[in-house]
Design a protein around this motif. Structure first.
Motif, PDB file in Angstrom:
ATOM      1  N   MET A  67     -85.441  82.834 -64.258  1.00 34.07           N
ATOM      2  CA  MET A  67     -85.074  81.802 -63.281  1.00 34.07           C
ATOM      3  C   MET A  67     -83.650  81.338 -63.547  1.00 34.07           C
ATOM      4  SD  MET A  67     -88.574  79.580 -62.919  1.00 34.07           S
ATOM      5  CE  MET A  67     -87.826  78.302 -61.948  1.00 34.07           C
ATOM      6  N   ALA A  68     -83.293  81.195 -64.824  1.00 36.17           N
ATOM      7  CA  ALA A  68     -81.929  80.790 -65.185  1.00 36.17           C
ATOM      8  C   ALA A  68     -80.921  81.858 -64.784  1.00 36.17           C
ATOM      9  CB  ALA A  68     -81.837  80.509 -66.680  1.00 36.17           C
ATOM     10  N   VAL A  69     -81.298  83.133 -64.910  1.00 33.74           N
ATOM     11  CA  VAL A  69     -80.416  84.226 -64.503  1.00 33.74           C
ATOM     12  C   VAL A  69     -80.199  84.182 -62.996  1.00 33.74           C
ATOM     13  CG1 VAL A  69     -80.230  86.736 -64.291  1.00 33.74           C
ATOM     14  CG2 VAL A  69     -81.002  85.729 -66.430  1.00 33.74           C
ATOM     15  N   GLY A  70     -81.257  83.918 -62.253  1.00 33.28           N
ATOM     16  CA  GLY A  70     -81.163  83.904 -60.797  1.00 33.28           C
ATOM     17  C   GLY A  70     -80.467  82.684 -60.224  1.00 33.28           C
ATOM     18  N   ARG A  71     -80.450  81.593 -60.954  1.00 35.68           N
ATOM     19  CA  ARG A  71     -79.839  80.345 -60.496  1.00 35.68           C
ATOM     20  C   ARG A  71     -78.903  79.778 -61.557  1.00 35.68           C
ATOM     21  NH1 ARG A  71     -80.120  79.368 -55.244  1.00 35.68           N
ATOM     22  NH2 ARG A  71     -81.988  78.302 -54.629  1.00 35.68           N
ATOM     23  N   ALA A  73     -76.064  78.373 -61.462  1.00 38.38           N
ATOM     24  CA  ALA A  73     -75.383  77.111 -61.149  1.00 38.38           C
ATOM     25  C   ALA A  73     -76.204  75.907 -61.603  1.00 38.38           C
ATOM     26  CB  ALA A  73     -75.108  77.027 -59.654  1.00 38.38           C
ATOM     27  N   LEU A  74     -77.520  76.042 -61.592  1.00 41.49           N
ATOM     28  CA  LEU A  74     -78.377  74.939 -62.011  1.00 41.49           C
ATOM     29  C   LEU A  74     -78.246  74.640 -63.505  1.00 41.49           C
ATOM     30  CD1 LEU A  74     -81.667  75.790 -60.090  1.00 41.49           C
ATOM     31  CD2 LEU A  74     -79.999  74.019 -59.532  1.00 41.49           C
ATOM     32  N   LEU A  75     -77.893  75.671 -64.273  1.00 45.83           N
ATOM     33  CA  LEU A  75     -77.848  75.516 -65.714  1.00 45.83           C
ATOM     34  C   LEU A  75     -76.456  75.714 -66.295  1.00 45.83           C
ATOM     35  CD1 LEU A  75     -81.063  77.563 -66.443  1.00 45.83           C
ATOM     36  CD2 LEU A  75     -80.844  75.099 -66.488  1.00 45.83           C
ATOM     37  N   SER A  76     -75.449  75.869 -65.435  1.00 45.91           N
ATOM     38  CA  SER A  76     -74.123  76.249 -65.923  1.00 45.91           C
ATOM     39  C   SER A  76     -73.533  75.251 -66.905  1.00 45.91           C
ATOM     40  CB  SER A  76     -73.172  76.461 -64.751  1.00 45.91           C
ATOM     41  OG  SER A  76     -73.019  75.247 -64.034  1.00 45.91           O
ATOM     42  N   ARG A  77     -73.870  74.002 -66.791  1.00 45.68           N
ATOM     43  CA  ARG A  77     -73.334  73.009 -67.717  1.00 45.68           C
ATOM     44  C   ARG A  77     -74.085  72.996 -69.039  1.00 45.68           C
ATOM     45  NH1 ARG A  77     -72.994  69.045 -62.966  1.00 45.68           N
ATOM     46  NH2 ARG A  77     -70.945  69.535 -62.164  1.00 45.68           N
ATOM     47  N   ARG A  78     -75.304  73.481 -69.028  1.00 42.98           N
ATOM     48  CA  ARG A  78     -76.131  73.425 -70.230  1.00 42.98           C
ATOM     49  C   ARG A  78     -76.177  74.751 -70.985  1.00 42.98           C
ATOM     50  NH1 ARG A  78     -79.689  70.616 -66.385  1.00 42.98           N
ATOM     51  NH2 ARG A  78     -79.312  68.428 -66.681  1.00 42.98           N
ATOM     52  N   ILE A  79     -76.269  75.850 -70.257  1.00 41.56           N
ATOM     53  CA  ILE A  79     -76.411  77.167 -70.884  1.00 41.56           C
ATOM     54  C   ILE A  79     -75.341  78.096 -70.314  1.00 41.56           C
ATOM     55  CG2 ILE A  79     -77.952  79.116 -71.268  1.00 41.56           C
ATOM     56  CD1 ILE A  79     -80.291  77.213 -70.690  1.00 41.56           C
ATOM     57  N   PRO A  80     -74.523  78.702 -71.160  1.00 40.01           N
ATOM     58  CA  PRO A  80     -73.514  79.643 -70.662  1.00 40.01           C
ATOM     59  C   PRO A  80     -74.155  80.831 -69.948  1.00 40.01           C
ATOM     60  CG  PRO A  80     -73.111  79.091 -72.961  1.00 40.01           C
ATOM     61  CD  PRO A  80     -74.450  78.510 -72.592  1.00 40.01           C
ATOM     62  N   ALA A  81     -73.491  81.330 -68.921  1.00 39.53           N
ATOM     63  CA  ALA A  81     -74.018  82.455 -68.140  1.00 39.53           C
ATOM     64  C   ALA A  81     -74.278  83.672 -69.017  1.00 39.53           C
ATOM     65  CB  ALA A  81     -73.061  82.799 -67.009  1.00 39.53           C
ATOM     66  N   ALA A  82     -73.441  83.890 -70.012  1.00 30.33           N
ATOM     67  CA  ALA A  82     -73.633  85.038 -70.902  1.00 30.33           C
ATOM     68  C   ALA A  82     -74.960  84.938 -71.649  1.00 30.33           C
ATOM     69  CB  ALA A  82     -72.478  85.145 -71.886  1.00 30.33           C
ATOM     70  N   VAL A  83     -75.360  83.733 -71.995  1.00 35.20           N
ATOM     71  CA  VAL A  83     -76.625  83.534 -72.710  1.00 35.20           C
ATOM     72  C   VAL A  83     -77.803  83.832 -71.784  1.00 35.20           C
ATOM     73  CG1 VAL A  83     -78.094  81.828 -73.871  1.00 35.20           C
ATOM     74  CG2 VAL A  83     -75.632  81.891 -74.330  1.00 35.20           C
ATOM     75  N   THR A  84     -77.741  83.356 -70.553  1.00 36.42           N
ATOM     76  CA  THR A  84     -78.842  83.639 -69.631  1.00 36.42           C
ATOM     77  C   THR A  84     -78.891  85.125 -69.300  1.00 36.42           C
ATOM     78  OG1 THR A  84     -77.521  83.081 -67.685  1.00 36.42           O
ATOM     79  CG2 THR A  84     -78.866  81.327 -68.630  1.00 36.42           C
ATOM     80  N   ARG A  85     -77.722  85.754 -69.169  1.00 35.36           N
ATOM     81  CA  ARG A  85     -77.692  87.194 -68.915  1.00 35.36           C
ATOM     82  C   ARG A  85     -78.321  87.946 -70.091  1.00 35.36           C
ATOM     83  NH1 ARG A  85     -72.888  86.872 -66.999  1.00 35.36           N
ATOM     84  NH2 ARG A  85     -71.810  87.663 -68.825  1.00 35.36           N
ATOM     85  N   LEU A  86     -77.988  87.530 -71.317  1.00 38.89           N
ATOM     86  CA  LEU A  86     -78.575  88.153 -72.501  1.00 38.89           C
ATOM     87  C   LEU A  86     -80.093  87.961 -72.496  1.00 38.89           C
ATOM     88  CD1 LEU A  86     -78.325  89.595 -75.223  1.00 38.89           C
ATOM     89  CD2 LEU A  86     -77.971  87.352 -76.273  1.00 38.89           C
ATOM     90  N   GLY A  87     -80.546  86.776 -72.147  1.00 41.95           N
ATOM     91  CA  GLY A  87     -81.987  86.532 -72.041  1.00 41.95           C
ATOM     92  C   GLY A  87     -82.632  87.455 -71.025  1.00 41.95           C
ATOM     93  N   GLY A  88     -81.973  87.639 -69.889  1.00 37.72           N
ATOM     94  CA  GLY A  88     -82.480  88.566 -68.881  1.00 37.72           C
ATOM     95  C   GLY A  88     -82.538  89.990 -69.395  1.00 37.72           C
TER      96      GLY A  88
END
Length: 152
Positions: A67-71, A73-88
């Motif tokens: 969900m964080a990977v797909g959205r 912008a909802l988490l951009s201030r809390r979790i860096p995009a690279a981290v969510t991409r890695l999670g994905g």
């Protein structure tokens, strides 16, 4: 983004099935042993502490990651995009492992064609995992690749 949401929907449904089994129900099987053999190909206790809670939590965590990977912008201030991409990518890796195992079992290695697990694996589990793997790889790919892809 649709690919990620497809994986999220299936994983969320799977987590709910595991939560349902934590109530003690064995549907669609007649007893815990039959359920275990059909789902896992070996007998394990379908107890919340032993198996179901860890699986439900793992599946729910995977769902939240995608969900964080797909959205982002909802988490951009809390979790860096690279981290969510890695999670994905970690979720995709898990789906790859299950897909490869499913293909091995489909060849009859470690799963007898006389068992319900063999046919469920061949007709449902492995095809779904392969489709989810494809969607997870697309969802976890670089943002530029997602933007460049044509919309249906």
């Amino acid at each position: 983004m649709r690919a990620g949401f497809a994986v999220v929907a299936v994983l969320a449904a799977d987590a709910m099935v595991h939560v349902y089994w934590m109530t003690g129900s064995t549907w669609p099987a007649r007893d815990p042993e039959s359920l275990s053999l059909a789902v896992l190909n070996f007998v394990v206790p379908f107890t919340p502490r032993g198996l179901l809670l860890p699986l439900a939590l793992l599946i729910a965590a995977s769902t939240l990651i995608l969900m964080a990977v797909g959205r982002p912008a909802l988490l951009s201030r809390r979790i860096p995009a690279a981290v969510t991409r890695l999670g994905g990518q970690v979720v995709a890796a898990g789906l790859l492992v299950r897909s490869v195992a499913g293909l091995v079992w489909a060849l009859g290695i470690g799963a007898s064609p006389e068992t319900p697990f063999y046919w469920l694996n061949l007709l449902a589990y492995t095809p779904v995992c392969l489709a989810l793997l494809t969607c997870a790889v697309i969802a976890a790919g670089p943002p530029a690749a997602r933007r460049a892809s044509p919309r249906a």
